[in-house]
Write a protein that holds these residues in place. Structure first.
Motif, PDB file in Angstrom:
ATOM      1  N   UNK A 210       0.837  -1.148   0.081  1.00  0.00           N
ATOM      2  CA  UNK A 210       0.046  -0.130  -0.137  1.00  0.00           C
ATOM      3  C   UNK A 210       0.796   1.328   0.086  1.00  0.00           C
ATOM      4  N   UNK A 211       2.080   1.283   0.632  1.00  0.00           N
ATOM      5  CA  UNK A 211       2.898   2.339   0.532  1.00  0.00           C
ATOM      6  C   UNK A 211       3.552   2.787  -0.721  1.00  0.00           C
ATOM      7  N   UNK A 212       3.425   1.577  -1.539  1.00  0.00           N
ATOM      8  CA  UNK A 212       3.960   2.146  -3.002  1.00  0.00           C
ATOM      9  C   UNK A 212       3.004   2.532  -3.803  1.00  0.00           C
ATOM     10  N   UNK A 213       1.501   2.285  -3.597  1.00  0.00           N
ATOM     11  CA  UNK A 213       0.422   2.761  -4.407  1.00  0.00           C
ATOM     12  C   UNK A 213      -0.280   3.873  -3.889  1.00  0.00           C
ATOM     13  N   UNK A 214       0.837   4.994  -4.234  1.00  0.00           N
ATOM     14  CA  UNK A 214       0.356   6.362  -4.018  1.00  0.00           C
ATOM     15  C   UNK A 214      -0.727   6.970  -4.741  1.00  0.00           C
ATOM     16  N   UNK A 215      -1.917   7.735  -4.368  1.00  0.00           N
ATOM     17  CA  UNK A 215      -2.843   8.126  -5.280  1.00  0.00           C
ATOM     18  C   UNK A 215      -2.215   9.155  -6.137  1.00  0.00           C
ATOM     19  N   UNK A 216      -0.948   9.966  -5.742  1.00  0.00           N
ATOM     20  CA  UNK A 216      -0.474  10.998  -6.705  1.00  0.00           C
ATOM     21  C   UNK A 216       0.136  10.285  -7.796  1.00  0.00           C
ATOM     22  N   UNK A 217       0.823   9.206  -7.782  1.00  0.00           N
ATOM     23  CA  UNK A 217       1.239   8.524  -9.078  1.00  0.00           C
ATOM     24  C   UNK A 217       0.207   8.392 -10.052  1.00  0.00           C
ATOM     25  N   UNK A 218      -1.074   8.044  -9.610  1.00  0.00           N
ATOM     26  CA  UNK A 218      -2.308   7.641 -10.408  1.00  0.00           C
ATOM     27  C   UNK A 218      -2.724   9.120 -10.953  1.00  0.00           C
ATOM     28  N   UNK A 219      -2.889   9.920 -10.363  1.00  0.00           N
ATOM     29  CA  UNK A 219      -3.198  11.277 -10.662  1.00  0.00           C
ATOM     30  C   UNK A 219      -2.458  12.062 -11.608  1.00  0.00           C
ATOM     31  N   UNK A 220      -1.069  11.502 -11.861  1.00  0.00           N
ATOM     32  CA  UNK A 220      -0.321  11.948 -12.944  1.00  0.00           C
ATOM     33  C   UNK A 220      -0.881  11.634 -14.323  1.00  0.00           C
ATOM     34  N   UNK A 221      -1.426  10.338 -14.426  1.00  0.00           N
ATOM     35  CA  UNK A 221      -1.905   9.748 -15.500  1.00  0.00           C
ATOM     36  C   UNK A 221      -3.255  10.445 -15.999  1.00  0.00           C
ATOM     37  N   UNK A 222      -4.164  10.732 -14.899  1.00  0.00           N
ATOM     38  CA  UNK A 222      -5.353  11.227 -14.978  1.00  0.00           C
ATOM     39  C   UNK A 222      -5.227  12.504 -15.674  1.00  0.00           C
ATOM     40  N   UNK A 223      -4.037  13.425 -15.045  1.00  0.00           N
ATOM     41  CA  UNK A 223      -3.972  14.920 -15.604  1.00  0.00           C
ATOM     42  C   UNK A 223      -3.718  14.857 -17.002  1.00  0.00           C
ATOM     43  N   UNK A 224      -3.008  13.886 -17.230  1.00  0.00           N
ATOM     44  CA  UNK A 224      -2.790  13.703 -19.055  1.00  0.00           C
ATOM     45  C   UNK A 224      -3.789  13.568 -19.725  1.00  0.00           C
ATOM     46  N   UNK A 225      -4.883  12.621 -19.333  1.00  0.00           N
ATOM     47  CA  UNK A 225      -5.927  12.257 -19.903  1.00  0.00           C
ATOM     48  C   UNK A 225      -7.141  13.406 -20.129  1.00  0.00           C
ATOM     49  N   UNK A 226      -6.889  14.368 -19.283  1.00  0.00           N
ATOM     50  CA  UNK A 226      -7.785  15.369 -19.475  1.00  0.00           C
ATOM     51  C   UNK A 226      -7.029  16.648 -19.918  1.00  0.00           C
ATOM     52  N   UNK A 227      -6.003  16.700 -20.353  1.00  0.00           N
ATOM     53  CA  UNK A 227      -5.013  17.878 -20.772  1.00  0.00           C
ATOM     54  C   UNK A 227      -5.769  18.222 -22.178  1.00  0.00           C
ATOM     55  N   UNK A 228      -5.031  19.452 -22.577  1.00  0.00           N
ATOM     56  CA  UNK A 228      -5.211  20.029 -23.888  1.00  0.00           C
ATOM     57  C   UNK A 228      -4.995  18.815 -25.045  1.00  0.00           C
ATOM     58  N   UNK A 229      -3.710  18.383 -24.845  1.00  0.00           N
ATOM     59  CA  UNK A 229      -3.188  17.320 -25.910  1.00  0.00           C
ATOM     60  C   UNK A 229      -3.676  15.889 -25.552  1.00  0.00           C
ATOM     61  N   UNK A 230      -4.798  15.644 -24.928  1.00  0.00           N
ATOM     62  CA  UNK A 230      -5.222  14.481 -24.238  1.00  0.00           C
ATOM     63  C   UNK A 230      -5.210  13.437 -25.610  1.00  0.00           C
ATOM     64  N   UNK A 231      -5.054  12.124 -25.377  1.00  0.00           N
ATOM     65  CA  UNK A 231      -5.578  11.189 -26.554  1.00  0.00           C
ATOM     66  C   UNK A 231      -7.005  10.872 -26.472  1.00  0.00           C
TER      67      UNK A 231
END
Length: 305
Positions: A210-231
């Motif tokens: 659980x210590x390795x599974x930070x929510x912040x690392x997941x949010x990095x991916x989410x931010x890209x998915x909703x960005x201007x240049x999103x796929x």
């Protein structure tokens, strides 16, 4: 650098866990945030706006802009009010992150239909309801970024989560269709498949994991998915700093002439049907139909023009 200055994001289930992490990151990158949270427990019972208000306070204390809304994502009137308030406060809604969810885990044999329906309503219909509420607004503005939240439990399966898995895989189908319908208006729809240390995973994994599974690392991916240049039409899997994509492929398959189009014919050729050599990823349902018709037409010497 990926920024969201001037953009407004609605994030459902943002009072805790992944939703809160998404909200904090997008706010840090300049977005106005609508922190939606019903404030219930993991199983969906209860409600309180305090969690959402706490996140809003954390964002504003850091110089960001945010508002709280306690809409139940399964209630269209409450969701409509949330969208209206967001537009009145910030001028528009550019981003929707469908993150809200609950768990009612049991084996399928022991699961009550009410628990199956409730989980489907929150995850699948909740995402539908929120997406429907912003869809016309995004079409009119020719801009929209929408993220669904799926799970490996839906994509691959997990014991005791038939309700959750069905809902999560349903969101993949919703994403696929909305991408086709939203393309001309630059509405890009993607799906996040996260694994992180949250209230939903507490007790399922050892503390060291659980210590390795930070929510912040997941949010990095989410931010890209909703960005201007999103796929678009992408299932991004994220957890513990790992990122991968799940894609649905179809084998080339075979053609069976009429006299072999029997259950026995399918059984005899099943290994050939499963052969992945030359498999392809389709972006709409008609591609499969065209493949099958073309093979049949070739067998009969028919020109399809």
């Amino acid at each position: 650098m990926i920024r969201f200055d001037g953009r407004t994001a609605i994030i459902t289930g943002a009072g805790n866990g992944l939703g809160k992490s998404h909200a904090m990151l997008l706010a840090e990158r300049g977005a106005n945030i609508v922190v939606n949270d019903l404030g219930g427990s993991v199983d969906g019972s209860g409600s309180s706006l305090s969690a959402a208000e706490t996140v809003v306070r954390e964002i504003t204390e850091k110089g960001g802009k945010a508002m709280a809304h306690g809409a139940n994502v399964t209630k269209a009137d409450e969701v409509a009010d949330m969208v209206d308030q967001a537009i009145k406060t910030f001028g528009a809604v550019d981003i929707l992150v469908n993150n809200a969810g609950i768990l009612r885990d049991k084996s399928f044999a022991k699961m009550e239909l009410a628990d199956f329906e409730l989980v489907l309503n929150v995850h699948l219909m909740g995402s539908v309801t929120c997406t429907k509420a912003v869809w016309d607004h995004m079409k009119e503005r020719n801009y929209g970024r929408i993220a669904m939240t799926s799970s490996s439990s839906g994509i691959y399966g997990n014991f005791g989560q038939s309700n959750y898995g069905a809902a999560k895989m349903g969101l993949v189908g919703l994403m696929n269709v909305l991408n086709i319908e939203g393309k001309k208006n630059d509405i890009r729809v993607n799906t996040l498949s996260p694994t992180a240390a949250t209230r939903m995973t507490e007790g399922l994994l050892p503390p060291a994991a659980l210590e390795l599974m930070t929510v912040e690392s997941v949010s990095a991916g989410l931010a890209y998915l909703v960005s201007e240049d999103a796929p678009d039409r992408t299932i991004l899997c994220a957890g513990a700093g790992g990122f991968a994509a799940t894609r649905i492929y179809e084998t080339p398959g075979i053609y069976l002439p009429p006299e072999q189009q029997t259950p026995e014919g399918v059984a005899e050729n099943f290994e050939r049907i499963l052969d992945p050599t030359g498999q392809d990823m389709y972006t709409d349902g008609s591609s499969q139909t065209i493949k099958f018709i073309s093979a049949a037409a070739k067998h009969f010497g028919i020109s399809l023009g």
